[in-house]
Design an enzyme around this catalytic site. Structure first.
Site, PDB file in Angstrom:
ATOM      1  N   ASN A 223      75.637   6.353  34.232  1.00 59.86           N
ATOM      2  CA  ASN A 223      75.363   4.915  34.614  1.00 59.86           C
ATOM      3  C   ASN A 223      74.149   4.515  33.811  1.00 59.86           C
ATOM      4  O   ASN A 223      73.613   5.357  33.083  1.00 59.86           O
ATOM      5  CB  ASN A 223      75.278   4.701  36.059  1.00 59.86           C
ATOM      6  CG  ASN A 223      74.042   5.434  36.640  1.00 59.86           C
ATOM      7  OD1 ASN A 223      73.029   5.196  36.261  1.00 59.86           O
ATOM      8  ND2 ASN A 223      74.159   6.297  37.566  1.00 59.86           N
ATOM      9  N   ALA A 289      66.683   7.605  41.974  1.00 58.12           N
ATOM     10  CA  ALA A 289      67.774   8.165  41.117  1.00 58.12           C
ATOM     11  C   ALA A 289      69.146   7.143  41.439  1.00 58.12           C
ATOM     12  O   ALA A 289      69.304   6.810  42.523  1.00 58.12           O
ATOM     13  CB  ALA A 289      67.926   9.355  41.151  1.00 58.12           C
ATOM     14  N   LYS A 303      87.119  20.788  25.439  1.00 60.82           N
ATOM     15  CA  LYS A 303      87.341  19.635  25.170  1.00 60.82           C
ATOM     16  C   LYS A 303      88.828  19.282  25.351  1.00 60.82           C
ATOM     17  O   LYS A 303      89.657  19.616  24.897  1.00 60.82           O
ATOM     18  CB  LYS A 303      86.824  19.394  23.798  1.00 60.82           C
ATOM     19  CG  LYS A 303      86.794  17.976  23.436  1.00 60.82           C
ATOM     20  CD  LYS A 303      86.349  17.756  21.971  1.00 60.82           C
ATOM     21  CE  LYS A 303      86.477  16.257  21.544  1.00 60.82           C
ATOM     22  NZ  LYS A 303      86.282  16.077  20.188  1.00 60.82           N
ATOM     23  N   PRO A 319      77.785  14.631  47.351  1.00 59.90           N
ATOM     24  CA  PRO A 319      77.052  14.270  48.561  1.00 59.90           C
ATOM     25  C   PRO A 319      75.988  13.317  48.376  1.00 59.90           C
ATOM     26  O   PRO A 319      75.592  12.924  47.297  1.00 59.90           O
ATOM     27  CB  PRO A 319      76.214  15.805  48.748  1.00 59.90           C
ATOM     28  CG  PRO A 319      76.540  16.390  47.498  1.00 59.90           C
ATOM     29  CD  PRO A 319      77.526  15.844  46.772  1.00 59.90           C
ATOM     30  N   LYS A 355      71.374   5.125  56.677  1.00 62.39           N
ATOM     31  CA  LYS A 355      70.732   6.471  56.098  1.00 62.39           C
ATOM     32  C   LYS A 355      69.505   6.910  56.853  1.00 62.39           C
ATOM     33  O   LYS A 355      68.951   7.904  56.380  1.00 62.39           O
ATOM     34  CB  LYS A 355      70.586   6.444  54.699  1.00 62.39           C
ATOM     35  CG  LYS A 355      71.927   5.961  53.945  1.00 62.39           C
ATOM     36  CD  LYS A 355      71.797   6.087  52.518  1.00 62.39           C
ATOM     37  CE  LYS A 355      73.005   5.836  51.515  1.00 62.39           C
ATOM     38  NZ  LYS A 355      73.105   6.249  50.333  1.00 62.39           N
TER      39      LYS A 355
END
Ligand SMILES: Cc1cc2nc3c(=O)[nH]c(=O)nc-3n(C[C@H](O)[C@H](O)[C@H](O)COP(=O)(O)O)c2cc1C
Length: 424
Positions: A223, A289, A303, A319, A355
Site C-alpha cells: 500500500n 504501520a 516468477k 493476523p 481492539k
C-alpha cells in the site's frame, strides 16, 4: 476541589490501620485507592483488630492482611522487611495517638512500628482522635517530632465526633485522602517528566510503514504508506526520554537518531518482531504501520509467467497485530492509528473498543493535503473510557509537531489523566 480518581498504574501502598473508631472509613479508602490503580497491602495493629476484621481488608485489597510481627508463618510470607521494601508509600489511616507516640519515640514492638523504621518509602499519617486527645500537648509534641523527621501529616477535619464532642480530630473522607495521595504521585511523576522528558525511562515499540505480501519472488501486494508518521513518532518518543524500537516495513527513510530499527517485509514478520519486543519488555506499543489485511495464500516459488487473460490469486487473512498484542497478559499501553476515508471518527471509536486499545489517533486519508505521503497530518485522538479524557483534535501541522502532541497525549493518559493541573 473535585475528587478525580482516574488510574495510576504500578504504585504500591501499604495502608496501615490502627485502633481508632475511624477504622471503618479505611475500608472505603482501600476501595478508592484501588479505583485509582494502586496496589494495596493492609497492615493492622492489634488495636485495629478490635474495630474491623482483616477479612474486610483482604477482600477489598485482594491481598492477605498483615497483623503480626513475631509470627514465623507471616514472616515466611511477605515479612516486615519485604513489606517495607515493597511500599512506595506507607499511609497510616487512621493514625492513633498511641501509634504517633510510637513513631515519634522510635519504638519497634509491633509490625507497624517496625515497618515504619524499616521503610525508605515516604510515610503519611492521618491522625484521627477525640478533639481533646488531638489538642493534648503530648500529641502535638509527637506530631512536631514526626514532621521534623519528614513524615507528612494529613490534618484532621473539624466537626462532630463519634464520642459526641465537636472539634478537630475527625479523619477526612476517604475520597479526599485518596485524592491527595494521587496528587502526590502525579507531582512526583511531573517532576521526573520535567527533568528527564515526558516518557523518561519508558520502552516504546513502534510499527511503521507498509508491509509487503509476496505473490512470487518478484511481485508483491502493498500500500501507499511511507512510514513518515511512525518515524516522526519514533524521533519524538526518543526526544521525550524513551528507549525506542522501530519495527519498519519497507520504506526509504533514515533511521531517527537514537532509535533502534528492525526491518521487516511481511505482516507475519512484523507480528513476530512485535511479540519479540513484548518479550524484551515494552511499556508503550504504537501501531502506525499500514499492515496488509490479507496475504497470498500460496506464494509461487518461481516468477509467474504471463499466460491467460485472467489470473486469480487466493488471499488469506493476516493476523491482527494490534489486537494480538492487546490480548497479551502483560500488555503495554496500546496506541492504534486509524486511516479512514469516511465516517472517520465513528470507525476509530469502534476500533478503540473492538481492539481493546488505550488510545487511538485517526485521520481522514481522503483529504489530499494530509495523510500517507504528506509531510503534514491532522488527527483526532480518542482515549479508552477509563482515562476519562476528552477527545483531542490535533490541527493540521507537520508530522513532527503532531508527534509531539501525541507524545503529550500518551503521557497524559499514563500519568495525569483528567486531574486538573491547576489543582495540584
Ligand atoms: C471505642 C474506642 C475508640 C477509640 N478511638 C480512638 C481514636 O479515634 N483515636 C485514638 O487515637 N485512639 C482511640 N482509641 C484508643 C486506642 O484504641 C488505643 O490507644 C490503642 O492502644 C491504640 O493502639 P494502636 O495504635 O496500636 O492501634 C479508642 C479506644 C476505644 C476503646
Amino acid at each position: 476541589m473535585s475528587f478525580d480518581l482516574s488510574v495510576i498504574p504500578n504504585k504500591n501502598i501499604v495502608l496501615a490501620v490502627t485502633g481508632g473508631i475511624a477504622a471503618y472509613k479505611s475500608a472505603i479508602l482501600v476501595r478508592r485507592l484501588k479505583d485509582a490503580g494502586f496496589n494495596i497491602r493492609v497492615v493492622m495493629t492489634q488495636g485495629a483488630l478490635a474495630f474491623i476484621t482483616p477479612l474486610t481488608f483482604q477482600a477489598l485489597s485482594g491481598n492477605p492482611v498483615h497483623t503480626e510481627l513475631l509470627n514465623p508463618e507471616a514472616e515466611a510470607g511477605m515479612g516486615h522487611i519485604e513489606l517495607a521494601r515493597w511500599a512506595d508509600l506507607l499511609l497510616v489511616a487512621p493514625a492513633t495517638c498511641d501509634t504517633l507516640a510510637k513513631f515519634a519515640t522510635g519504638l519497634a514492638d509491633d509490625l507497624l512500628s517496625t515497618l515504619y523504621l524499616a521503610t525508605k518509602a515516604p510515610v503519611w499519617v492521618v491522625p484521627a482522635m477525640n478533639q481533646q486527645m488531638w489538642a493534648a500537648k503530648a500529641t502535638q509534641r509527637n506530631l512536631a517530632t514526626l514532621v521534623d523527621d519528614g513524615v507528612h501529616v494529613i490534618m484532621p477535619d473539624s466537626g462532630s465526633q463519634a464520642c459526641g464532642d465537636v472539634g478537630l480530630g475527625r479523619m477526612p473522607e476517604p475520597e479526599a485522602i485518596a485524592y491527595q495521595v494521587k496528587a502526590y504521585f502525579h507531582q512526583a511523576q511531573r517532576a521526573i517528566a520535567e527533568k528527564f522528558g515526558l516518557l523518561a525511562g519508558k520502552r516504546v515499540a513502534i510499527t511503521a510503514g507498509p508491509t509487503r505480501e509476496a505473490i512470487d519472488p518478484v511481485r508483491y501486494i502493498s500500500n501507499h504508506s511511507t512510514g513518515k508518521m511512525g518515524f516522526a513518532l519514533a524521533a519524538a518518543c526518543y526526544a521525550a526520554g524513551a528507549k525506542v524500537t522501530l519495527i519498519a516495513g519497507p520504506v526509504s527513510l533514515d533511521t531517527p537518531n537514537g532509535v533502534r530499527r528492525v526491518n521487516v517485509q511481511s505482516a507475519l514478520q512484523m507480528l513476530d518482531q512485535s511479540l519479540a519486543q513484548l518479550q524484551e519488555g515494552c511499556d508503550i506499543f504504537i501501531a502506525t504501520a499500514a499492515v496488509a489485511d490479507y496475504r497470498v495464500a500460496e506464494v509461487a516459488e518461481h516468477k509467474i509467467k504471463k499466460s491467460g487473460d485472467e489470473l486469480a490469486v487466493n488471499l488469506v487473512k493476516n493476523p491482527d497485530i494490534v489486537a494480538t498484542i492487546a490480548q497479551q497478559e502483560k500488555r503495554p499501553f496500546m496506541v492504534g492509528f486509524a486511516a479512514e476515508t469516511r465516517q472517520v471518527e465513528e470507525y476509530a471509536a469502534g476500533k478503540l473498543v473492538a481492539k481493546k486499545l488505550d488510545m487511538i489517533a485517526c485521520n481522514d486519508v481522503s483529504r489530499a493535503d494530509i495523510g500517507f505521503a504528506s509531510d503534514q497530518n491532522a488527527m483526532t485522538v480518542f482515549f479508552a473510557d477509563q482515562y476519562q479524557l476528552d477527545k483531542r483534535d490535533l490541527e493540521k501541522a507537520s508530522k513532527q509537531e503532531i508527534s509531539q502532541q501525541l507524545v503529550e497525549a500518551i503521557h497524559d493518559a499514563l500519568h495525569f489523566n483528567s486531574l486538573k493541573k491547576d489543582e495540584l
